[in-house]
Design a protein around this motif. Structure first.
Motif, PDB file in Angstrom:
ATOM      1  N   ILE A 168       6.926 -11.226  -4.243  1.00  0.00           N
ATOM      2  CA  ILE A 168       5.810 -11.069  -5.171  1.00  0.00           C
ATOM      3  C   ILE A 168       5.214  -9.688  -4.917  1.00  0.00           C
ATOM      4  O   ILE A 168       4.498  -9.462  -3.934  1.00  0.00           O
ATOM      5  CB  ILE A 168       4.750 -12.165  -4.956  1.00  0.00           C
ATOM      6  N   GLN A 169       5.519  -8.766  -5.799  1.00  0.00           N
ATOM      7  CA  GLN A 169       5.192  -7.368  -5.535  1.00  0.00           C
ATOM      8  C   GLN A 169       3.708  -7.122  -5.359  1.00  0.00           C
ATOM      9  O   GLN A 169       3.296  -6.328  -4.516  1.00  0.00           O
ATOM     10  CB  GLN A 169       5.726  -6.492  -6.668  1.00  0.00           C
ATOM     11  N   THR A 170       2.868  -7.802  -6.118  1.00  0.00           N
ATOM     12  CA  THR A 170       1.433  -7.523  -6.065  1.00  0.00           C
ATOM     13  C   THR A 170       0.819  -7.947  -4.741  1.00  0.00           C
ATOM     14  O   THR A 170      -0.259  -7.493  -4.383  1.00  0.00           O
ATOM     15  CB  THR A 170       0.715  -8.256  -7.207  1.00  0.00           C
ATOM     16  N   ASN A 171       1.505  -8.833  -4.006  1.00  0.00           N
ATOM     17  CA  ASN A 171       0.960  -9.323  -2.747  1.00  0.00           C
ATOM     18  C   ASN A 171       1.543  -8.633  -1.523  1.00  0.00           C
ATOM     19  O   ASN A 171       1.251  -9.017  -0.388  1.00  0.00           O
ATOM     20  CB  ASN A 171       1.205 -10.835  -2.619  1.00  0.00           C
ATOM     21  N   LEU A 172       2.373  -7.621  -1.741  1.00  0.00           N
ATOM     22  CA  LEU A 172       3.020  -6.961  -0.612  1.00  0.00           C
ATOM     23  C   LEU A 172       2.366  -5.609  -0.332  1.00  0.00           C
ATOM     24  O   LEU A 172       2.080  -4.852  -1.266  1.00  0.00           O
ATOM     25  CB  LEU A 172       4.500  -6.738  -0.898  1.00  0.00           C
ATOM     26  N   PRO A 173       2.149  -5.293   0.929  1.00  0.00           N
ATOM     27  CA  PRO A 173       1.698  -3.931   1.239  1.00  0.00           C
ATOM     28  C   PRO A 173       2.811  -2.934   0.950  1.00  0.00           C
ATOM     29  O   PRO A 173       3.986  -3.287   0.913  1.00  0.00           O
ATOM     30  CB  PRO A 173       1.384  -3.999   2.734  1.00  0.00           C
ATOM     31  N   THR A 174       2.458  -1.691   0.760  1.00  0.00           N
ATOM     32  CA  THR A 174       3.417  -0.657   0.367  1.00  0.00           C
ATOM     33  C   THR A 174       4.625  -0.544   1.299  1.00  0.00           C
ATOM     34  O   THR A 174       5.755  -0.446   0.818  1.00  0.00           O
ATOM     35  CB  THR A 174       2.700   0.704   0.258  1.00  0.00           C
ATOM     36  N   PRO A 175       4.466  -0.572   2.634  1.00  0.00           N
ATOM     37  CA  PRO A 175       5.656  -0.477   3.492  1.00  0.00           C
ATOM     38  C   PRO A 175       6.680  -1.578   3.235  1.00  0.00           C
ATOM     39  O   PRO A 175       7.883  -1.334   3.298  1.00  0.00           O
ATOM     40  CB  PRO A 175       5.069  -0.571   4.908  1.00  0.00           C
ATOM     41  N   ASP A 176       6.214  -2.800   2.922  1.00  0.00           N
ATOM     42  CA  ASP A 176       7.153  -3.887   2.639  1.00  0.00           C
ATOM     43  C   ASP A 176       7.887  -3.654   1.322  1.00  0.00           C
ATOM     44  O   ASP A 176       9.069  -3.939   1.200  1.00  0.00           O
ATOM     45  CB  ASP A 176       6.417  -5.230   2.594  1.00  0.00           C
ATOM     46  N   ILE A 177       7.169  -3.146   0.341  1.00  0.00           N
ATOM     47  CA  ILE A 177       7.820  -2.833  -0.933  1.00  0.00           C
ATOM     48  C   ILE A 177       8.888  -1.770  -0.725  1.00  0.00           C
ATOM     49  O   ILE A 177       9.995  -1.870  -1.242  1.00  0.00           O
ATOM     50  CB  ILE A 177       6.773  -2.364  -1.972  1.00  0.00           C
ATOM     51  N   GLN A 178       8.569  -0.746   0.056  1.00  0.00           N
ATOM     52  CA  GLN A 178       9.541   0.316   0.318  1.00  0.00           C
ATOM     53  C   GLN A 178      10.749  -0.214   1.074  1.00  0.00           C
ATOM     54  O   GLN A 178      11.886   0.179   0.800  1.00  0.00           O
ATOM     55  CB  GLN A 178       8.872   1.444   1.100  1.00  0.00           C
ATOM     56  N   SER A 179      10.523  -1.120   2.021  1.00  0.00           N
ATOM     57  CA  SER A 179      11.635  -1.700   2.776  1.00  0.00           C
ATOM     58  C   SER A 179      12.555  -2.489   1.863  1.00  0.00           C
ATOM     59  O   SER A 179      13.783  -2.360   1.942  1.00  0.00           O
ATOM     60  CB  SER A 179      11.092  -2.595   3.886  1.00  0.00           C
ATOM     61  N   ASN A 180      11.975  -3.298   0.985  1.00  0.00           N
ATOM     62  CA  ASN A 180      12.796  -4.071   0.050  1.00  0.00           C
ATOM     63  C   ASN A 180      13.495  -3.162  -0.966  1.00  0.00           C
ATOM     64  O   ASN A 180      14.627  -3.427  -1.358  1.00  0.00           O
ATOM     65  CB  ASN A 180      11.930  -5.101  -0.680  1.00  0.00           C
ATOM     66  N   LEU A 181      12.819  -2.103  -1.389  1.00  0.00           N
ATOM     67  CA  LEU A 181      13.439  -1.168  -2.321  1.00  0.00           C
ATOM     68  C   LEU A 181      14.633  -0.475  -1.671  1.00  0.00           C
ATOM     69  O   LEU A 181      15.680  -0.280  -2.310  1.00  0.00           O
ATOM     70  CB  LEU A 181      12.416  -0.135  -2.793  1.00  0.00           C
ATOM     71  N   ARG A 182      14.497  -0.114  -0.394  1.00  0.00           N
ATOM     72  CA  ARG A 182      15.629   0.501   0.308  1.00  0.00           C
ATOM     73  C   ARG A 182      16.819  -0.458   0.363  1.00  0.00           C
ATOM     74  O   ARG A 182      17.966  -0.058   0.175  1.00  0.00           O
ATOM     75  CB  ARG A 182      15.212   0.906   1.723  1.00  0.00           C
ATOM     76  N   ASP A 183      16.543  -1.731   0.624  1.00  0.00           N
ATOM     77  CA  ASP A 183      17.618  -2.726   0.635  1.00  0.00           C
ATOM     78  C   ASP A 183      18.272  -2.827  -0.741  1.00  0.00           C
ATOM     79  O   ASP A 183      19.497  -2.906  -0.856  1.00  0.00           O
ATOM     80  CB  ASP A 183      17.077  -4.093   1.052  1.00  0.00           C
TER      81      ASP A 183
END
Length: 365
Positions: A168-183
């Motif tokens: 759930i993108q709106t509930n994730l801090p930016t570092p977690d979004i970046q980590s998932n985007l890298r994956d």
């Protein structure tokens, strides 16, 4: 053969559907029982075409559908199989409208005439899928022209990836979004690989690649000497800009007696199987567009990162490839790239109705 078809259909009706993650392509939005249109789902192997058909069955009613995969070794790839399928469905359903969900039907010689007859003379409806460009609207047999709606399916978009991974993108801090985007950029959007344990991903990918090469290229085009083709495929993950002449020269340096015409033919075949596509340079001159180097992209980032030896610290091209596939989903756009004599480059030049509307430069920070 009829008894085997009857058995397969009864198993289908009595087996619960697997868990299905929603995709942006929803076939119920295109299905109208009042229209005599054949829906055609196309795309690379294992992008989710089968589950898209199953999702339709879940929403329309599994008992109102019949699903068959013509790569099933229990079903001979002959027109007789289709004729007997018609007879069996008549026995089981009478004139009750049924939706045929037919996977890889293009493997059967003469399939298109049977589809047209069923579409025009019976109360049934047909949805077909396959991993061959023979199902593209421009490549369909003459007898089906005007009777189909072609719906391309690609690997998961970023938003679909988030659904598959319960992000759930709106509930994730930016570092977690970046980590998932890298994956996502590294391992791509092929659904089974997205859901697989990390240690299994290379094994699944190599299986996909082997099936694509053997079935969609070597077997389909009856290639007897495949060494040059295999080496060309090895070059593509790291070949972002190319001309046919340069590719032929590269293969000659590896010991192959390969001509430019052979390269053109191989690239066409690889593209027809959806593995590879490319952009032409933007220019007002048609001749210059055709003569300029082309920019190539693979169907999914994991093929690039695995076979091209990209890593998480070098995501620029993978990001560009992701943006490219996002743009390609809008079929109204004309997409080119631009480069001048000093190698200054714009990744994407977007045109609509012969008018440049947008310039896009991609980077990953």
């Amino acid at each position: 053969m009829k008894s085997k078809i009857r058995e397969i259909i009864n198993i289908w009706w009595n087996t619960p559907l697997p868990t299905i993650h929603p995709r942006q392509l929803d076939l119920t939005h295109y299905f109208d029982p009042k229209l005599r249109k054949v829906l055609v789902v196309t795309g690379f192997r294992r992008v989710g075409k089968t589950f898209t058909l199953l999702d339709f069955a879940r929403k329309h009613g599994q008992s109102n559908c019949i699903y068959l995969n013509f790569e099933d070794d229990r079903l001979p790839q002959t027109i007789t199989t289709l004729s007997e399928l018609s007879d069996v469905v008549r026995e089981l359903r009478g004139v009750t409208p049924t939706v045929f969900l037919l996977d890889e039907i293009q493997e059967i010689p003469g399939w298109s005439r049977w589809v047209r007859r069923m579409n025009e003379t019976t109360p049934h409806h047909i949805i077909i899928s396959g991993s061959s460009s023979r199902l593209l609207a421009t490549e369909l047999p003459t007898e089906l022209r005007g009777q189909t709606i072609t719906l391309p399916l690609s690997p998961l978009t970023w938003s679909e990836y988030c659904v598959f991974k319960s992000i759930i993108q709106t509930n994730l801090p930016t570092p977690d979004i970046q980590s998932n985007l890298r994956d996502y950029l590294t391992y791509g959007g092929l659904p089974e690989i997205v859901l697989a344990e990390p240690g299994l991903r290379p094994h699944i990918l190599t299986n996909y690649y082997t099936s694509f090469v053997q079935h969609d290229l070597i077997d389909h085009y009856h290639i007897r000497k495949s060494e040059a083709l295999l080496d060309l495929l090895r070059l593509l993950p790291t070949t972002h800009s190319f001309t046919y002449t340069k590719l032929a020269t590269s293969l000659k340096s590896l010991g192959h007696k390969t001509t430019k015409d052979t390269i053109i033919r191989y690239i066409a075949w690889i593209s027809e199987a959806y593995y590879f596509s490319y952009l032409n340079a933007y220019s007002a001159s048609v001749k210059k567009r055709l003569q300029s180097p082309k920019k190539g992209y693979l169907i999914d980032n994991y093929f690039s990162s695995y076979y091209g030896n990209f890593n998480s610290s070098n995501l620029g091209h993978l990001m560009e490839q992701t943006v490219y596939h996002h743009l390609c989903r809008n079929t109204d756009l004309i997409i080119n790239y631009w480069k001048d004599f000093m190698n200054h480059e714009i990744d994407f030049v977007i045109s609509e109705k012969n008018l440049v509307t947008e310039l896009i430069q991609v980077s990953f920070i």
